[in-house]
Write an enzyme that holds these catalytic residues in place. Structure first.
Site, short mmCIF file in Angstrom:
data_model
loop_
_atom_site.label_atom_id
_atom_site.label_comp_id
_atom_site.label_asym_id
_atom_site.label_seq_id
_atom_site.Cartn_x
_atom_site.Cartn_y
_atom_site.Cartn_z
N ASP A 21 0.84 -1.19 -0.11
CA ASP A 21 -0.14 0.06 0.20
C ASP A 21 0.93 1.30 0.07
O ASP A 21 2.01 1.31 0.50
CB ASP A 21 -1.09 0.01 1.33
CG ASP A 21 -2.06 0.93 1.23
OD1 ASP A 21 -2.22 1.53 0.07
OD2 ASP A 21 -2.72 1.24 2.15
N ASN A 23 1.36 3.36 -3.16
CA ASN A 23 1.99 3.79 -4.33
C ASN A 23 1.48 5.11 -4.64
O ASN A 23 2.22 5.69 -5.07
CB ASN A 23 1.58 2.89 -5.26
CG ASN A 23 2.28 1.57 -5.21
OD1 ASN A 23 2.93 1.18 -4.26
ND2 ASN A 23 1.74 0.40 -5.90
N ARG A 34 -0.39 8.93 -10.08
CA ARG A 34 -0.44 7.60 -9.34
C ARG A 34 0.16 6.59 -9.94
O ARG A 34 0.86 5.77 -9.05
CB ARG A 34 -2.05 7.33 -9.01
CG ARG A 34 -2.71 8.16 -8.11
CD ARG A 34 -4.24 8.01 -7.99
NE ARG A 34 -4.15 6.62 -7.42
CZ ARG A 34 -4.17 6.32 -6.06
NH1 ARG A 34 -3.86 7.20 -5.29
NH2 ARG A 34 -4.02 4.92 -5.81
N THR A 67 -10.81 -6.90 -5.51
CA THR A 67 -12.02 -6.95 -6.09
C THR A 67 -12.33 -5.25 -6.16
O THR A 67 -13.00 -4.85 -7.06
CB THR A 67 -13.04 -7.59 -5.44
OG1 THR A 67 -12.49 -9.05 -5.05
CG2 THR A 67 -14.36 -7.78 -6.17
N GLU A 68 -12.20 -4.51 -5.07
CA GLU A 68 -12.61 -3.17 -4.83
C GLU A 68 -12.02 -2.38 -5.79
O GLU A 68 -12.30 -1.39 -6.27
CB GLU A 68 -12.43 -2.74 -3.49
CG GLU A 68 -13.23 -3.30 -2.51
CD GLU A 68 -13.14 -4.86 -2.14
OE1 GLU A 68 -11.91 -5.32 -2.34
OE2 GLU A 68 -13.88 -5.38 -1.38
N ASN A 69 -10.52 -2.76 -6.50
CA ASN A 69 -9.85 -1.73 -7.01
C ASN A 69 -10.26 -1.69 -8.72
O ASN A 69 -9.93 -0.70 -9.28
CB ASN A 69 -8.51 -2.24 -7.36
CG ASN A 69 -7.59 -2.22 -6.00
OD1 ASN A 69 -6.57 -3.02 -5.74
ND2 ASN A 69 -7.62 -1.02 -5.26
N ARG A 189 1.58 -4.90 6.31
CA ARG A 189 1.06 -3.95 5.43
C ARG A 189 1.75 -2.56 5.54
O ARG A 189 2.09 -2.21 6.70
CB ARG A 189 -0.61 -3.62 5.91
CG ARG A 189 -1.05 -2.45 5.13
CD ARG A 189 -2.40 -2.25 5.54
NE ARG A 189 -3.25 -1.26 4.29
CZ ARG A 189 -4.13 -1.56 3.93
NH1 ARG A 189 -5.45 -2.27 4.66
NH2 ARG A 189 -4.82 -0.58 3.05
C1 FPP Z 1 -1.63 0.18 -3.21
O1 FPP Z 1 -1.22 1.63 -3.50
C2 FPP Z 1 -1.17 -0.67 -4.54
C3 FPP Z 1 -1.93 -1.30 -5.53
C4 FPP Z 1 -3.39 -1.23 -5.58
C5 FPP Z 1 -1.32 -2.08 -6.74
C6 FPP Z 1 -0.02 -2.79 -6.39
C7 FPP Z 1 0.72 -2.86 -7.60
C8 FPP Z 1 1.90 -3.17 -7.83
C9 FPP Z 1 2.95 -3.03 -6.73
C10 FPP Z 1 2.78 -2.93 -9.04
C11 FPP Z 1 2.36 -4.29 -9.96
C12 FPP Z 1 2.58 -5.46 -9.32
C13 FPP Z 1 3.13 -6.48 -9.68
C14 FPP Z 1 2.97 -7.93 -8.71
C15 FPP Z 1 3.75 -6.74 -10.96
P1 FPP Z 1 -2.26 2.44 -3.60
O2 FPP Z 1 -2.69 2.86 -5.17
O3 FPP Z 1 -3.75 2.10 -2.80
O4 FPP Z 1 -1.43 3.82 -3.01
P2 FPP Z 1 -2.52 4.93 -2.05
O5 FPP Z 1 -3.24 4.32 -0.88
O6 FPP Z 1 -1.23 5.75 -1.51
O7 FPP Z 1 -3.35 5.62 -2.99
#
Ligand code: FPP
Length: 250
Positions: A21, A23, A34, A67-69, A189
């Site tokens: 979490d 990114n 993002r 699923t929520e993504n 996490r």
């Molecule tokens: C959460 O950060 C991350 C994700 C929903 C996706 C994770 C994906 C990767 C690390 C890249 C691809 C993975 C692989 C296995 C090739 P967020 O976007 O919810 O961050 P935030 O909470 O700061 O908005």
């Protein structure tokens, strides 16, 4: 800084699950969009997979897409899907070289067909590898998984293949996506959030939870070592009292 040598090989978790979490926030801190954070998240994935395999962890499960993504903006979903395809294409050879098997949990048939095919190809190609299983949770949520398991069990009861009086915890476990695998002993996490977010709810019944403020793109081998050393310092009682676990000190 924690080093690999501080890890007790005899008390290694066999299965580690991670909620990657932060990114988006990482990208925002850099003044970028993002998807820039997701791209850098791949570096953290590579580092973590390598560290886990080197230490001797047998299962590493990463929450890559919930699923929520699916309710995120289309642009971000498309970017995540193409990142997934690119990464799999690029890294399958590395998985082979390192004897790592790829697996998925989740409703992967709901992924775009190109992504699904790429994944299946990599899963087939790496299926004989034995050092570690890298599990990607994709289009996954625990409630989806449990609902699916209940439906499958109900259908078997209806067909007369399962006696409802004989349903026990093992029956449930055997109908989850993770059937046959050990439950995670450690759940990590990143990004300072202290939530489980619909991830492996059944399987983490006795897992130790580790929350770090590090944002996922900054997560490195040393952060994994730190989480494992922290886990090894905890007393896992499974409902018992301390004296039952350490009779000599009672
Ligand atoms: C959460 O950060 C991350 C994700 C929903 C996706 C994770 C994906 C990767 C690390 C890249 C691809 C993975 C692989 C296995 C090739 P967020 O976007 O919810 O961050 P935030 O909470 O700061 O908005």
């Amino acid at each position: 800084m924690i080093t690999k040598e501080q890890i007790d090989a005899a008390k290694l978790p066999s299965h580690i699950a991670i909620i990657m979490d932060g990114n988006g926030r990482w990208a925002k801190q850099q003044g970028k969009i993002r998807t820039f954070g997701h791209q850098h998240g791949v570096t953290a994935v590579r580092d973590t997979v390598e560290a886990a395999a080197e230490i001797g962890v047998k299962f590493l499960t990463l929450y890559a897409f919930s699923t929520e993504n699916w309710s995120r903006p289309k642009f971000e979903i498309d970017a995540l899907m193409s990142l997934l395809v690119q990464t799999i294409s690029k890294e399958t050879a590395t998985l082979m070289k390192n004897n790592i098997r790829l697996a998925t949990i989740g409703d992967t048939e709901s992924l775009p067909s190109g992504v699904y095919k790429k994944l299946q190809k990599a899963i087939d190609e790496t299926s004989g590898n034995t050092r570690m299983t890298l599990v990607l949770a994709l289009s996954y949520s625990s409630r989806w998984e449990i609902t699916r398991a209940v439906k499958a069990i109900a259908a078997k009861v209806k067909a007369g293949d399962i006696d409802p009086d004989k349903i026990d915890e093992a029956t449930i476990s055997d109908h989850l996506c993770t059937a046959g695998w050990p439950d995670p002993e450690l759940m990590i996490r990143t990004s300072g959030e202290s939530r489980i977010s619909n991830y492996l709810l059944w399987q983490i019944a006795y897992a130790e939870l580790y929350f770090t403020p590090k944002l996922w793109p900054d997560f490195r081998k040393e952060d994994l070592y730190e989480a494992i050393v922290d886990y090894q310092g905890r007393e896992r009682r499974f409902g018992k009292v301390s004296e039952q676990l350490n009779p000599k000190h009672a």
